[in-house]
Design a protein around this motif. Structure first.
Motif, PDB file in Angstrom:
ATOM      1  N   GLY A  36     -43.325  18.235 -38.306  1.00 22.83           N
ATOM      2  CA  GLY A  36     -42.174  17.732 -37.572  1.00 22.83           C
ATOM      3  C   GLY A  36     -42.178  17.916 -36.071  1.00 22.83           C
ATOM      4  O   GLY A  36     -41.451  17.218 -35.372  1.00 22.83           O
ATOM      5  N   ALA A  60     -42.235  12.413 -42.987  1.00 24.20           N
ATOM      6  CA  ALA A  60     -40.916  12.944 -43.326  1.00 24.20           C
ATOM      7  C   ALA A  60     -40.834  13.340 -44.797  1.00 24.20           C
ATOM      8  O   ALA A  60     -40.279  14.382 -45.141  1.00 24.20           O
ATOM      9  N   ALA A  63     -42.811  16.582 -45.366  1.00 21.32           N
ATOM     10  CA  ALA A  63     -42.073  17.718 -44.818  1.00 21.32           C
ATOM     11  C   ALA A  63     -40.913  18.094 -45.736  1.00 21.32           C
ATOM     12  O   ALA A  63     -40.684  19.275 -46.027  1.00 21.32           O
TER      13      ALA A  63
END
Length: 78
Positions: A36, A60, A63
């Motif tokens: 990130g 994303a 993560a």
């Protein structure tokens, strides 16, 4: 660490020693962080592609998955 993880093709769940689960949770949190952040320490696109093992790279999603699994390993729901 060796021997603390048991996974077999006949098993529905894996077991992991508590100390290894804590360590793995820390690694997964760090992975999510490195996915990130901006800048030179960020996991680059080639590394992201390798981590996604041929699936479409989704920074994303990876993560989120890493943070969620880390929370589960710590005994908390994400």
């Amino acid at each position: 660490m060796p021997g603390s993880l048991t996974i077999g093709h006949h098993e529905t769940a894996a077991s992991l020693d508590h100390s290894d689960a804590v360590r793995l949770a820390a690694v997964l949190d760090e992975l999510a962080y490195l996915l990130g952040i901006p800048g030179p320490n960020r996991i680059n696109d080639a590394q992201l592609a390798a981590l996604c093992e041929g699936r479409a790279p989704d920074r994303a999603e990876l993560a989120r998955w890493s943070r969620g699994l880390a929370a589960e390993l710590r005994g908390r729901r994400p």
